[in-house]
Motif scaffolding. Structure first.
Motif, mmCIF file in Angstrom:
data_model
loop_
_atom_site.group_PDB
_atom_site.id
_atom_site.type_symbol
_atom_site.label_atom_id
_atom_site.label_comp_id
_atom_site.label_asym_id
_atom_site.label_seq_id
_atom_site.Cartn_x
_atom_site.Cartn_y
_atom_site.Cartn_z
ATOM 1 N N GLU A 1 1.630 -4.562 -4.608
ATOM 2 C CA GLU A 1 0.707 -3.469 -4.256
ATOM 3 C C GLU A 1 -0.625 -4.001 -3.748
ATOM 4 N N ARG A 2 -1.018 -5.180 -4.253
ATOM 5 C CA ARG A 2 -2.284 -5.767 -3.803
ATOM 6 C C ARG A 2 -2.085 -6.725 -2.615
ATOM 7 N N SER B 1 2.566 -5.238 -9.269
ATOM 8 C CA SER B 1 1.108 -5.269 -9.112
ATOM 9 C C SER B 1 0.728 -6.181 -7.943
ATOM 10 N N LYS C 1 -0.455 -9.321 -2.452
ATOM 11 C CA LYS C 1 -0.497 -10.755 -2.811
ATOM 12 C C LYS C 1 0.890 -11.381 -2.644
ATOM 13 N N LYS D 1 2.191 1.844 -3.515
ATOM 14 C CA LYS D 1 1.138 2.343 -4.405
ATOM 15 C C LYS D 1 0.888 3.834 -4.156
ATOM 16 N N GLU E 1 0.830 -1.214 0.000
ATOM 17 C CA GLU E 1 0.000 0.000 0.000
ATOM 18 C C GLU E 1 0.863 1.262 0.000
#
Lengths: 446, 55
Positions: free
Chosen positions: A38-39, A35, A41, A11, A8
């Protein structure tokens, strides 16, 4: 930014600068990876954090600002610490409960050390080394234990955590005592005692009781009964506050007192103390009761009362399953002595074999050597020099491997004796001469 | 010269007595200092004593 996960955070910083995910990529870091991070994962590793921070800094430089990988990973470190603490707690519970499983614990220690090294966590590293040092001690790997404890000790001395410094000094003493470096053991026990005195640490009572007892055993090993008695009297004269702890050590000290009088051939006084201990046998720990029977039997043997000694040995054997292997080894030796006194040779060899196997299993070097020497002595008396030599050579290998200075003397005498009696007098003489020093260098004298 | 010697000797004795009479043992290191040096000369004996207390 506080409370944001590393993903987070990245991002937010990226959007603040009006960048696309592509702007943070290179050959090692793909858009897909950014990506996922940022998520949330995927976790953020140190190397990726460094690359992302470098990308941000291309833009921040012009604003005289800088982003560090540590900043990006801040919450990640907390996550790692949490994971670390959970694993450490798990191992601590296992160690406390005596559930020591090398196959289970070794990979956990490797993982924890990997983590603390990767994240450069010094405090946690000392913690895990201390824990592994304790684990090595309980699995009889004393040299490994010393190595880990020494490294942990450096950190705690630097941090002035004298509670743990005293704790580790005492542990070091235990390791050296079991490695038969009694001088080093005495040195560390003394240090542990003195540290609690100088810094008035919270564990002072426990450490002082433990080290006093340990020192009594060490000085007894050196046949310095006068100093042993001095420490025993010191223990009796001191005012101990923790009465439960005191009671436990008091029975051990009483046992050591009786053993010391016995070894000073003051049999009357020794027997008085053994009897006193047996009067309160229901209050004694199983270990202490077991050792009382065992040592009382040794006294009775020395007094020529073989039958009574055998009875005490059987009493101790009833408790065999309830005590640790360390205690059992001594009793097996006492039983061997009983067999000798009553002339039962076949039983003797059976018992000695039991001792050697157990000593090897629990890596008790001293007992392993003693049992082999006992075997050798028996074979020499039976004029079976070949078998005697086999056992002495086993000891020689151990003495050289572990650099055990204190057994060298007996070893050379045994070798001299067996070679001499087997007719190889030159070889016998050679070993005999190893035990006296050279007063002159006579090589150049013709 | 003899006088100086005897004064020195009596001073030495006084100091020894003083140390002994006031020498309450507070630290184990004080107790062990002399003994440690002699340790290696011993051939340790077999004992059925309890194992070290640690932890």
């Amino acid at each position: 930014m506080e409370g944001l996960t590393p993903g987070e955070k990245i991002k937010k910083l990226r959007l603040d600068l009006g960048l696309k995910q592509d702007d943070l990529t290179n050959e090692e870091v793909s858009k897909c990876l950014i990506s996922m991070i940022e998520r949330n994962k995927r976790g953020l590793t140190w190397s990726v954090a460094k690359i992302v921070a470098d990308s941000f800094n291309q833009y921040y430089k012009s604003m005289n600002k800088e982003i560090t990988p540590e900043f990006l990973m801040e919450t990640e470190i907390e996550r790692v610490k949490k994971e670390f603490n959970e694993e450490v707690q798990y191992i601590q519970t296992l160690l406390k409960a005596g559930k020591i499983d090398t196959k289970l614990m070794t990979p956990i220690f490797d993982k924890l050390l990997g983590l603390v090294n990767q994240w450069k966590l010094r405090k946690e590293k000392a913690e895990v080394l201390l824990l592994r040092g304790e684990f090595y001690y309980s699995t009889y790997q004393y040299n490994n234990s010393i190595k880990d404890l020494t490294e942990a000790l450096e950190y705690y001395i630097e941090e002035k955590n004298y509670y743990l410094v005293a704790y580790i000094y005492n542990y070091m003493g235990g390791n050296y005592q079991l490695l038969m470096s009694i001088d080093q053991a005495i040195n560390y026990y003394t240090k542990a005692y003195d540290i609690t005195l100088e810094h008035n640490t919270d564990n002072k009572e426990r450490i002082r009781l433990q080290t006093t007892k340990n020192l009594v055993v060490c000085f007894r090993k050196m046949k310095r009964y006068d100093i042993a008695i001095q420490y025993i009297n010191g223990f009796k004269d001191a005012k101990w506050k923790d009465l439960i702890l005191y009671q436990r050590f008091n029975s051990e000290i009483m046992l050591l007192e009786a053993n010391t009088y016995r070894d000073m051939t003051n049999y009357v006084r020794a027997e008085q103390v053994y009897k006193k201990l047996l009067e309160i046998k229901d209050e004694l720990d199983k270990d202490v009761l077991f050792l009382t029977y065992d040592n009382y039997a040794i006294l009775l043997l020395e007094m020529g009362k073989v039958d009574s000694a055998v009875k005490k040995v059987s009493k101790a054997y009833e408790l065999m399953d309830k005590v640790l292997p360390y205690f059992r080894l001594g009793l097996i030796f006492t039983k061997s002595k009983c067999h000798i006194k009553s002339g039962r040779l076949s039983k003797l060899f059976e018992t000695l074999k039991e001792g050697i196997d157990l000593a090897e299993e629990v890596n008790n070097i001293e007992m392993f050597i003693n049992f082999n020497f006992a075997y050798a002595q028996m074979y020499i008396s039976l004029k079976n020099y070949e078998n005697a030599l086999k056992h002495i050579k086993t000891v020689e290998k151990y003495v050289i491997q572990n650099n055990i200075k204190t057994k060298e003397y007996d070893l050379n005498i045994f070798l001299a004796e067996v070679y001499y009696k087997a007719g190889e007098t030159d070889k016998g003489l050679e070993y005999m001469l190893k035990n006296r020093k050279d007063y002159f260098d006579l090589q150049n004298l013709k | 010269m003899k006088k100086i010697k005897s004064v020195l000797v009596s001073l030495l004795i006084c100091s020894l007595v003083f140390v002994n009479s006031s020498g309450v043992i507070t630290k184990y290191s004080n107790l062990n200092n002399i003994e440690n040096k002699t340790v290696l000369g011993y051939n340790f004996i077999l004992l059925n004593d309890p194992p070290p207390s640690i932890g």
